[in-house]
Write an enzyme that holds these catalytic residues in place. Structure first.
Site, PDB file in Angstrom:
ATOM      1  N   ASP A 152      -5.020  -3.588   0.444  1.00  0.00           N
ATOM      2  CA  ASP A 152      -4.282  -2.338   0.686  1.00  0.00           C
ATOM      3  C   ASP A 152      -3.063  -2.235  -0.219  1.00  0.00           C
ATOM      4  O   ASP A 152      -2.302  -3.201  -0.354  1.00  0.00           O
ATOM      5  CB  ASP A 152      -3.764  -2.311   2.136  1.00  0.00           C
ATOM      6  CG  ASP A 152      -4.689  -1.581   3.078  1.00  0.00           C
ATOM      7  OD1 ASP A 152      -5.566  -0.827   2.610  1.00  0.00           O
ATOM      8  OD2 ASP A 152      -4.539  -1.765   4.302  1.00  0.00           O
ATOM      9  N   LYS A 167      -7.122  -0.241  -1.724  1.00  0.00           N
ATOM     10  CA  LYS A 167      -7.307   0.867  -0.772  1.00  0.00           C
ATOM     11  C   LYS A 167      -5.989   1.618  -0.618  1.00  0.00           C
ATOM     12  O   LYS A 167      -4.925   1.006  -0.566  1.00  0.00           O
ATOM     13  CB  LYS A 167      -7.781   0.339   0.593  1.00  0.00           C
ATOM     14  CG  LYS A 167      -7.920   1.455   1.641  1.00  0.00           C
ATOM     15  CD  LYS A 167      -8.732   1.023   2.838  1.00  0.00           C
ATOM     16  CE  LYS A 167      -7.987   0.228   3.885  1.00  0.00           C
ATOM     17  NZ  LYS A 167      -6.815   0.907   4.474  1.00  0.00           N
ATOM     18  N   GLU A 205     -10.486   6.488  10.087  1.00  0.00           N
ATOM     19  CA  GLU A 205      -9.886   5.847  11.262  1.00  0.00           C
ATOM     20  C   GLU A 205      -9.621   6.847  12.387  1.00  0.00           C
ATOM     21  O   GLU A 205      -9.003   7.898  12.174  1.00  0.00           O
ATOM     22  CB  GLU A 205      -8.568   5.153  10.841  1.00  0.00           C
ATOM     23  CG  GLU A 205      -7.895   4.426  11.995  1.00  0.00           C
ATOM     24  CD  GLU A 205      -6.851   3.403  11.549  1.00  0.00           C
ATOM     25  OE1 GLU A 205      -6.724   3.146  10.339  1.00  0.00           O
ATOM     26  OE2 GLU A 205      -6.171   2.862  12.435  1.00  0.00           O
ATOM     27  N   SER A 208      -2.300  -4.047   7.842  1.00  0.00           N
ATOM     28  CA  SER A 208      -2.154  -4.430   9.251  1.00  0.00           C
ATOM     29  C   SER A 208      -1.599  -5.854   9.339  1.00  0.00           C
ATOM     30  O   SER A 208      -1.181  -6.294  10.414  1.00  0.00           O
ATOM     31  CB  SER A 208      -3.491  -4.326   9.991  1.00  0.00           C
ATOM     32  OG  SER A 208      -4.510  -4.978   9.251  1.00  0.00           O
TER      33      SER A 208
HETATM   34  O1  KIV Z   1      -4.741  -2.263   7.430  1.00  0.00           O
HETATM   35  C1  KIV Z   1      -5.858  -2.326   7.966  1.00  0.00           C
HETATM   36  O2  KIV Z   1      -6.240  -3.315   8.581  1.00  0.00           O
HETATM   37  C2  KIV Z   1      -6.729  -1.158   7.845  1.00  0.00           C
HETATM   38  C3  KIV Z   1      -7.933  -1.119   8.720  1.00  0.00           C
HETATM   39  C4  KIV Z   1      -7.546  -0.863  10.116  1.00  0.00           C
HETATM   40  C5  KIV Z   1      -8.940  -0.165   8.220  1.00  0.00           C
HETATM   41  O3  KIV Z   1      -6.449  -0.281   7.094  1.00  0.00           O
END
Ligand code: KIV
Length: 245
Positions: A64, A94, A163, A26
């Site tokens: 991520d 993640k 989500e 994000s």
């Molecule tokens: O990228 C992100 O911030 C996320 C969250 C919304 C879980 O994956």
């Protein structure tokens, strides 16, 4: 769990006592102003991850894997995850997806890298869905989500983000697996919650999904402070006698 993307914010979030800091992709939206999470690169995620890890004294840091660094190629997935772990010193990665990416999940886990899953609304697949509306409202998609959660648990993921799905399904998944389920718009029947820090602090203003609780209106505070600074500079009220050498 809350997101952070830079040292100063991560330090505050860590000191406030959050258990897990997510360096989410994000960052593509809130840090770079992109409409989707797709453009952010592995190098950019590593930059954000490195800054956050330096600040985190107690929280677990999860980074991520960005779009295009793990889908459809488990060897590439492993080398992307290794870069994140080596270059940021984060605790885990993640990935978004279930059965479609299980080979990548297996390969990353086999290298001793902890993996957090992500199911339900998966922003990296926005062009497949076409919208950011609630996922898994239909029985078939709900069933697949449940199976994917079991698959990720079996593979060895230590937690899963869910989500934007119906609260009832969130609870069902949390009851079906033993690993922690962290929800964002997945109701109160899960094990933990995550929000994007810029959203919950009210820095972002346009984004207002039902699941978002704003704990502050920092946008107004920041604009007020910047406005006062402009006024003070223009009226030569700043710097004062005591603020110069
Ligand atoms: O990228 C992100 O911030 C996320 C969250 C919304 C879980 O994956």
């Amino acid at each position: 769990m809350l997101t952070s993307y830079d040292y100063s914010m991560a330090k505050l979030v860590d000191e406030a006592g959050v258990d897990v800091i997510l360096v989410g992709d994000s960052a593509s939206n809130v840090m770079s102003g992109n409409e989707t999470t797709l453009p952010i690169t592995l190098d950019q995620m590593i930059y954000h991850g490195t800054s956050v890890v330096k600040a985190a004294q107690r929280a677990l840091v999860v980074v991520d894997l960005p779009f295009g660094t793990y889908q459809g190629n488990s060897k590439k997935a492993l080398s992307s995850a290794i870069r994140i772990m080596k270059e940021t010193a984060a605790d885990a990665v993640k990935l978004e997806g279930g059965k479609e990416i299980i080979e990548s999940v297996d390969r990353i886990l086999s290298a001793g890298i902890p993996v957090m899953g992500h199911l339900g609304l998966m922003p990296q697949s926005i062009h497949k869905y076409g919208t950011y509306t609630v996922r898994a409202k239909q029985e078939e998609e709900a069933q697949k989500l449940l199976e994917d959660a079991r698959l990720l648990e079996e593979a060895g993921c230590f937690a899963i983000v869910l989500e934007k799905i119906p609260a009832e399904l969130g609870k069902k998944v949390a009851e079906a697996v033993r690993i922690p389920i962290i929800g964002i718009g997945a109701g109160s029947g899960v094990d933990g919650q995550v929000l994007v820090i810029h959203d919950m602090l009210g820095i972002t203003q346009e984004f207002s999904p039902r699941f978002l609780r704003r704990y502050h209106n920092l946008a107004a505070e920041i604009k007020g402070a910047v406005g006062s600074y402009i006024d003070d500079v223009k009226s030569v009220n700043f710097p004062s006698e005591r603020e110069q050498y």
